[in-house]
Design a protein around this motif. Structure first.
Motif: not given
Length: 133
Positions: A1-29
């Protein structure tokens, strides 16, 4: 898989991780935990979500899969720990230094996440999901 395509996928998954991170942070806060302790737990939840996404989507077919999922998860979190420390350090400095970030911690999570994203991608690609060519 091309590096750029793989990095895009990584960023998409990172966005999902960001939503989880913020959601759990606010729930715990909301549950009464301080922003520093809550972030340690929310980061762990986000790391677990990104591990699942990256192993099945970004780096599907990677060559260094472990037989035991718990061992693969531990190695992922350990490798991401360098980026995680960077992420948490940026977050903690912003939370403790600026009222705006303390009032809106999602912005500090975003800054920490952006800072560590490239480092985490390189570590995941090089250490965890190399092809066994």
């Amino acid at each position: 898989m091309r590096l750029g395509h793989q990095f895009f996928r990584f960023a998409v998954i990172g966005a999902v991780g960001f939503v989880v991170d913020v959601g759990v942070l606010y729930a715990l806060r909301h549950a009464g935990l301080d922003l520093y302790s809550a972030r340690l737990l929310s980061f762990t939840a986000a790391a677990t979500a990104t591990w699942l996404g990256n192993r099945g989507y970004t780096f599907a077919g990677g060559g260094k899969r472990m037989a035991a999922l718990h061992r693969e998860w531990f190695n992922y979190v350990l490798a991401m720990g360098i980026g995680g420390l960077t992420n948490y350090a940026v977050y903690a400095v912003l939370i403790s230094s600026f009222n705006r970030f303390h009032s809106h911690p999602w912005m500090a999570v975003a800054a920490g996440t952006a800072t560590a994203m490239v480092l985490n991608f390189v570590l995941a690609r090089r250490l965890l999901y190399q092809r066994g060519d």
